[in-house]
Scaffold this motif. Structure first.
Motif, PDB file in Angstrom:
ATOM      1  N   TYR A  44       0.828  -1.208   0.000  1.00  0.00           N
ATOM      2  CA  TYR A  44       0.000   0.000   0.000  1.00  0.00           C
ATOM      3  C   TYR A  44       0.861   1.256   0.000  1.00  0.00           C
ATOM      4  CZ  TYR A  44      -2.879   3.771   1.808  1.00  0.00           C
ATOM      5  OH  TYR A  44      -3.477   4.983   1.993  1.00  0.00           O
ATOM      6  N   PHE A  45       1.849   1.314   0.900  1.00  0.00           N
ATOM      7  CA  PHE A  45       2.687   2.510   1.000  1.00  0.00           C
ATOM      8  C   PHE A  45       3.564   2.700  -0.236  1.00  0.00           C
ATOM      9  CE2 PHE A  45       1.974   2.022   5.672  1.00  0.00           C
ATOM     10  CZ  PHE A  45       1.284   3.221   5.828  1.00  0.00           C
ATOM     11  N   VAL A  46       4.061   1.617  -0.794  1.00  0.00           N
ATOM     12  CA  VAL A  46       4.863   1.727  -2.006  1.00  0.00           C
ATOM     13  C   VAL A  46       4.005   2.271  -3.147  1.00  0.00           C
ATOM     14  CG1 VAL A  46       6.043   0.374  -3.790  1.00  0.00           C
ATOM     15  CG2 VAL A  46       6.581   0.005  -1.396  1.00  0.00           C
ATOM     16  N   ARG A  47       2.793   1.799  -3.262  1.00  0.00           N
ATOM     17  CA  ARG A  47       1.898   2.272  -4.318  1.00  0.00           C
ATOM     18  C   ARG A  47       1.592   3.757  -4.138  1.00  0.00           C
ATOM     19  NH1 ARG A  47      -4.281   0.822  -5.516  1.00  0.00           N
ATOM     20  NH2 ARG A  47      -4.290   1.393  -7.700  1.00  0.00           N
ATOM     21  N   ARG A  48       1.271   4.166  -2.906  1.00  0.00           N
ATOM     22  CA  ARG A  48       0.942   5.564  -2.638  1.00  0.00           C
ATOM     23  C   ARG A  48       2.134   6.480  -2.922  1.00  0.00           C
ATOM     24  NH1 ARG A  48      -0.069   7.478   3.290  1.00  0.00           N
ATOM     25  NH2 ARG A  48       2.166   7.710   3.110  1.00  0.00           N
ATOM     26  N   GLU A  49       3.295   6.106  -2.411  1.00  0.00           N
ATOM     27  CA  GLU A  49       4.490   6.923  -2.631  1.00  0.00           C
ATOM     28  C   GLU A  49       4.913   6.889  -4.098  1.00  0.00           C
ATOM     29  OE1 GLU A  49       6.001   9.008  -0.487  1.00  0.00           O
ATOM     30  OE2 GLU A  49       4.358   8.510   0.870  1.00  0.00           O
ATOM     31  N   GLU A  73      14.306   7.879  -6.841  1.00  0.00           N
ATOM     32  CA  GLU A  73      13.317   7.509  -5.824  1.00  0.00           C
ATOM     33  C   GLU A  73      12.375   6.425  -6.338  1.00  0.00           C
ATOM     34  OE1 GLU A  73      11.277  10.731  -3.990  1.00  0.00           O
ATOM     35  OE2 GLU A  73      13.127  11.796  -3.522  1.00  0.00           O
ATOM     36  N   GLY A  74      12.016   6.473  -7.605  1.00  0.00           N
ATOM     37  CA  GLY A  74      11.174   5.423  -8.173  1.00  0.00           C
ATOM     38  C   GLY A  74      11.855   4.066  -8.128  1.00  0.00           C
ATOM     39  N   LEU A  75      13.147   4.039  -8.450  1.00  0.00           N
ATOM     40  CA  LEU A  75      13.902   2.790  -8.356  1.00  0.00           C
ATOM     41  C   LEU A  75      13.974   2.315  -6.916  1.00  0.00           C
ATOM     42  CD1 LEU A  75      15.648   0.623  -9.696  1.00  0.00           C
ATOM     43  CD2 LEU A  75      17.604   2.121  -9.348  1.00  0.00           C
ATOM     44  N   MET A  76      14.146   3.251  -5.991  1.00  0.00           N
ATOM     45  CA  MET A  76      14.188   2.885  -4.579  1.00  0.00           C
ATOM     46  C   MET A  76      12.843   2.328  -4.116  1.00  0.00           C
ATOM     47  SD  MET A  76      16.467   6.064  -3.180  1.00  0.00           S
ATOM     48  CE  MET A  76      16.233   5.671  -1.476  1.00  0.00           C
ATOM     49  N   LEU A  77      11.762   2.857  -4.646  1.00  0.00           N
ATOM     50  CA  LEU A  77      10.444   2.335  -4.280  1.00  0.00           C
ATOM     51  C   LEU A  77      10.229   0.923  -4.821  1.00  0.00           C
ATOM     52  CD1 LEU A  77       8.290   5.549  -4.672  1.00  0.00           C
ATOM     53  CD2 LEU A  77       8.691   4.258  -2.566  1.00  0.00           C
ATOM     54  N   LEU A  98      13.220   2.750   2.822  1.00  0.00           N
ATOM     55  CA  LEU A  98      13.118   3.247   1.451  1.00  0.00           C
ATOM     56  C   LEU A  98      11.737   3.801   1.118  1.00  0.00           C
ATOM     57  CD1 LEU A  98      15.136   0.496  -0.442  1.00  0.00           C
ATOM     58  CD2 LEU A  98      15.918   2.744   0.311  1.00  0.00           C
ATOM     59  N   VAL A  99      10.722   3.451   1.899  1.00  0.00           N
ATOM     60  CA  VAL A  99       9.368   3.939   1.637  1.00  0.00           C
ATOM     61  C   VAL A  99       9.106   5.272   2.332  1.00  0.00           C
ATOM     62  CG1 VAL A  99       6.919   3.472   2.063  1.00  0.00           C
ATOM     63  CG2 VAL A  99       8.349   1.697   1.157  1.00  0.00           C
ATOM     64  N   VAL A 100       9.594   5.437   3.551  1.00  0.00           N
ATOM     65  CA  VAL A 100       9.346   6.661   4.312  1.00  0.00           C
ATOM     66  C   VAL A 100      10.005   7.832   3.571  1.00  0.00           C
ATOM     67  CG1 VAL A 100       9.788   7.818   6.513  1.00  0.00           C
ATOM     68  CG2 VAL A 100       9.191   5.403   6.473  1.00  0.00           C
ATOM     69  N   PRO A 101       9.234   8.885   3.271  1.00  0.00           N
ATOM     70  CA  PRO A 101       9.775   9.984   2.447  1.00  0.00           C
ATOM     71  C   PRO A 101      11.034  10.644   3.001  1.00  0.00           C
ATOM     72  CG  PRO A 101       7.400  10.179   2.613  1.00  0.00           C
ATOM     73  CD  PRO A 101       7.812   9.076   3.541  1.00  0.00           C
ATOM     74  N   ILE A 102      11.115  10.821   4.304  1.00  0.00           N
ATOM     75  CA  ILE A 102      12.274  11.516   4.873  1.00  0.00           C
ATOM     76  C   ILE A 102      13.564  10.745   4.596  1.00  0.00           C
ATOM     77  CG2 ILE A 102      13.344  12.282   7.030  1.00  0.00           C
ATOM     78  CD1 ILE A 102      10.471  12.750   8.087  1.00  0.00           C
ATOM     79  N   SER A 103      13.578   9.470   4.943  1.00  0.00           N
ATOM     80  CA  SER A 103      14.791   8.682   4.726  1.00  0.00           C
ATOM     81  C   SER A 103      15.027   8.435   3.238  1.00  0.00           C
ATOM     82  CB  SER A 103      14.716   7.367   5.488  1.00  0.00           C
ATOM     83  OG  SER A 103      13.617   6.601   5.061  1.00  0.00           O
ATOM     84  N   ARG A 104      13.956   8.273   2.457  1.00  0.00           N
ATOM     85  CA  ARG A 104      14.108   8.049   1.017  1.00  0.00           C
ATOM     86  C   ARG A 104      14.737   9.262   0.351  1.00  0.00           C
ATOM     87  NH1 ARG A 104       9.113   7.256  -0.546  1.00  0.00           N
ATOM     88  NH2 ARG A 104       8.840   9.253  -1.552  1.00  0.00           N
ATOM     89  N   HIS A 105      14.327  10.468   0.744  1.00  0.00           N
ATOM     90  CA  HIS A 105      14.904  11.684   0.153  1.00  0.00           C
ATOM     91  C   HIS A 105      16.393  11.791   0.485  1.00  0.00           C
ATOM     92  CE1 HIS A 105      11.057  12.905  -1.247  1.00  0.00           C
ATOM     93  NE2 HIS A 105      10.574  13.277  -0.074  1.00  0.00           N
ATOM     94  N   LEU A 106      16.747  11.470   1.727  1.00  0.00           N
ATOM     95  CA  LEU A 106      18.157  11.531   2.116  1.00  0.00           C
ATOM     96  C   LEU A 106      18.995  10.512   1.344  1.00  0.00           C
ATOM     97  CD1 LEU A 106      17.795  11.939   5.994  1.00  0.00           C
ATOM     98  CD2 LEU A 106      18.507  13.676   4.337  1.00  0.00           C
TER      99      LEU A 106
END
Length: 167
Positions: A44-49, A73-77, A98-106
């Motif tokens: 669910y979270f991967v789809r939303r992000e 970020e798409g590859l990370m998702l 990798l899903v949480v936006p804060i850590s994914r952006h970093l």
């Protein structure tokens, strides 16, 4: 090479040991339920992000900007989705990072920085196996005496027009 060894040899051993320990503490069926719940929640979270990342990339493309960070970020998702669906607690934790936006952006910023250092200059490519200058997409364009680039295709119709007039 070491990362692949850790990924395919040591990580499954750690996952199995952790699943067995958690199963001893809370029970086997509860452990299985947690693993299944994390898989569904992760999907669910991967789809939303993923939708959010696609929308941001489309907005950048409409502004004629390159969506480099969004591609990372798409590859990370995608990787996060695989990790979250894989049974285990360590892979779920890595997938959540990798899903949480804060850590994914970093993480994406660090990956993009490393990728920017490894960009290959397109002019360094050579056309191997072809002697035709037209086959090389990186060749220098020809210029006239004023420095203007004049390229194009044409068809000489003078012979065809004169043939029609004589008849």
């Amino acid at each position: 090479m070491r990362v692949l060894f850790l990924l395919f040899a040591i990580l499954p051993i750690i996952e199995i040991a952790l699943l067995v320990q958690v199963g001893d503490m809370i029970g086997g069926w509860n452990t299985i339920a947690i693993v299944i719940l994390t898989a569904f929640a992760g999907a669910y979270f991967v789809r939303r992000e993923g939708f959010n990342t696609i929308q941001t990339a489309q907005q950048k493309m409409q502004r004629n900007e390159i969506p480099g960070r969004e591609l990372v970020e798409g590859l990370m998702l995608v990787i996060a989705g695989v990790l979250l669906v894989t049974p285990g607690f360590v892979t779920d934790f890595l997938g959540l990072l990798l899903v949480v936006p804060i850590s994914r952006h970093l993480i994406a910023a660090q990956v993009a920085k490393r990728m920017a250092l490894r960009v290959i200059n397109p002019a360094s490519f050579t056309q191997q196996g072809s002697s035709s200058d037209d086959a090389n997409p990186f060749r220098q364009a020809t210029r006239d005496e004023n420095g203007d680039i004049i390229e194009g295709q044409y068809t000489d119709r003078t012979e065809n027009d004169s043939d029609h007039r004589l008849k």
